[in-house]
Design a protein around this motif. Structure first.
Motif, mmCIF file in Angstrom:
data_model
loop_
_atom_site.group_PDB
_atom_site.id
_atom_site.type_symbol
_atom_site.label_atom_id
_atom_site.label_comp_id
_atom_site.label_asym_id
_atom_site.label_seq_id
_atom_site.Cartn_x
_atom_site.Cartn_y
_atom_site.Cartn_z
ATOM 1 N N SER A 138 0.815 -1.205 0.000
ATOM 2 C CA SER A 138 0.000 0.000 0.000
ATOM 3 C C SER A 138 0.852 1.260 0.000
ATOM 4 N N PHE A 185 1.769 2.349 -3.557
ATOM 5 C CA PHE A 185 0.664 2.949 -4.309
ATOM 6 C C PHE A 185 0.332 4.351 -3.801
ATOM 7 N N ILE A 186 0.434 4.545 -2.496
ATOM 8 C CA ILE A 186 0.168 5.868 -1.920
ATOM 9 C C ILE A 186 1.215 6.875 -2.401
ATOM 10 N N GLU A 193 0.384 7.899 -5.991
ATOM 11 C CA GLU A 193 -0.736 8.854 -6.017
ATOM 12 C C GLU A 193 -0.272 10.243 -5.615
ATOM 13 N N ASP A 194 0.482 10.304 -4.532
ATOM 14 C CA ASP A 194 0.902 11.599 -4.012
ATOM 15 C C ASP A 194 1.847 12.316 -4.970
ATOM 16 N N GLY A 242 -0.497 12.515 -8.813
ATOM 17 C CA GLY A 242 -1.899 12.910 -8.859
ATOM 18 C C GLY A 242 -2.141 14.278 -8.250
ATOM 19 N N HIS A 276 -3.869 16.773 -5.797
ATOM 20 C CA HIS A 276 -4.232 16.529 -4.397
ATOM 21 C C HIS A 276 -5.599 17.148 -4.068
ATOM 22 N N TYR A 330 -8.274 15.339 -3.231
ATOM 23 C CA TYR A 330 -8.978 14.485 -2.263
ATOM 24 C C TYR A 330 -8.065 14.219 -1.076
ATOM 25 N N ASP A 358 -5.839 6.288 4.190
ATOM 26 C CA ASP A 358 -4.708 5.580 3.583
ATOM 27 C C ASP A 358 -4.946 4.073 3.568
ATOM 28 N N VAL A 361 -5.537 1.129 0.400
ATOM 29 C CA VAL A 361 -5.462 0.942 -1.045
ATOM 30 C C VAL A 361 -6.209 -0.347 -1.388
#
Length: 399
Positions: A3, A6-7, A10-11, A14, A16, A18, A22, A24
């Motif tokens: 996880s 993947f976090i 995203e950070d 992507g 921000h 949303y 934490d 996934v």
């Protein structure tokens, strides 16, 4: 842990916009979801009521795969064999006259705004560009520029102006305020039967009945945004049924596809949608055969499997359990069906910390407006599942 990887992705890559918990997730079935590390959770948010039928419902999945093998998209330049049956089945179920299909809930709201403005000019005789639509304070109808133009949430509006004119804001639950706000240029009143994003705010008994009467007497179109409250969530097919009324326009989405595909619709009487002529409004994907096939299966699932009545019974049971939790920092437990809010007093330290603790116990929910937790599990939930949830919720919310 997988996880973390993947976090980080995203950070890094992507926007921000949303602030998710934490966790996934990689798969789901019914009321349960699993993360990339194999941990199992009960989903008590249902993708904001989009998966009322439960995650990956096999009948809806079958409809999706069967249709995907035949035909997915034609645009509305041509007809397809799923659109007509979708219209009829939806109209029969909701007692509507006409349907206009779109994709997202926000698109349905935008469609309603356009339609009632044109109706105001062509039918009611409002002077051009003078149409007014009345909305409620603390509403949530979407994120487009026109929609946030009548939001009262500074987070939604700060830095995004200039805004679309033509909206008047009144207090939610106050029928007298509606009556006073109406002018000869008022074309519609747009309201949620229950304000979901505001924290499951339920209006006083009789409010919707009064609203229906006022709109009928003054020639104002009543638009109910049932994108979150509709399709079984409150223990009725549509939340308007709790007061025995019918809106002129009803907006649905989310659970219209059971979470498989973006599908929304404007349900209307003939008079309002009748003002739209070819070329004046549309969507490339709106009403596509894949969406229609999925929506037809999603609607059948709600009715044939008794999910609407189950929401009513299980919602009452869930709220009874939540109200037994002993914590003076809990201000109120309120809800209708399986749309439930637990509000804390301002000095409780915020609702998010409770959501994070519940995640650790294997239950997923989400805070709204800092002090409120929303519990809205899929409508397939059973009594023993709620008992399992309460065993975890009670100790955490008692802290």
């Amino acid at each position: 842990m997988q996880s973390d990887r993947f976090i980080l992705l995203e950070d890094e890559f992507g926007a921000h916009n949303y602030k998710p918990l934490d966790v996934v997730l990689e798969r789901g079935r019914g009321i349960w979801v699993w993360d990339v590390d194999g941990k199992k959770y009960m989903d008590c948010l249902s993708a904001y009521s989009a998966v009322n039928q439960g995650h990956c419902h096999p009948k809806i999945m079958q409809a999706l795969t069967d249709q995907a093998e035949r035909l997915t998209l034609t645009s509305r330049a041509f007809r397809n064999d799923q659109l007509g049956p979708f219209y009829k089945e939806l109209c029969d179920l909701t007692r509507s006259h006409k349907v206009l299909p779109m994709n997202s809930g926000a698109e349905a709201v935008e469609t309603a705004i356009k339609a009632v403005r044109k109706w105001g000019y062509q039918v009611k005789g409002v002077p051009e560009n003078k149409a007014e639509i009345i909305v409620c304070r603390n509403n949530f109808h979407g994120r487009t520029i026109s929609i946030i133009s009548f939001s009262t949430d500074p987070v939604s509006t700060t830095g995004f102006g200039p805004f679309t004119p033509g909206f008047k804001i009144i207090d939610f639950g106050d029928a007298e305020a509606l009556e006073k706000a109406i002018t000869p240029n008022t074309v519609a009143f747009l309201v949620e039967p229950i304000q979901g994003e505001a924290g499951v705010v339920i209006p006083p008994d009789g409010y919707l009945g009064d609203v229906r009467r006022i709109c009928s007497e003054t020639g104002v179109v009543l638009i109910l945004d049932e994108i979150q409250t509709g399709l079984g969530r409150t223990g009725k097919l549509l939340a308007e049924e709790h007061e025995g009324i019918e809106a002129d326009l009803t907006l649905i989405g989310k659970a219209l596809s059971g979470g498989f595909y973006p599908v929304s619709a404007v349900l209307s009487n003939t008079e309002v949608l009748g003002v739209l002529k070819p070329g004046e409004h549309g969507s490339t994907f709106g009403g596509n055969p894949l969406a229609c096939a999925v929506a037809r299966a999603a609607l059948r699932t709600l009715t044939e499997e008794g999910l609407i009545d189950n929401a009513r019974v299980m919602g009452e049971y869930f709220m009874e359990g939540l109200r037994r939790i002993d914590n003076p920092k809990i201000k109120e437990v309120r809800g209708r069906g399986l749309l439930i809010g637990v509000e804390f007093h301002a000095d409780a330290g915020g609702a998010r910390r409770y959501c994070e603790r519940l995640k650790e116990t294997g239950l997923l929910c989400k805070e709204t407006h800092e002090t409120i937790i929303r519990f809205a599990p899929p409508l397939v939930i059973a009594k023993e599942d709620i008992d399992w949830a309460l065993e975890r919720i009670a100790p955490v919310l008692s802290e």
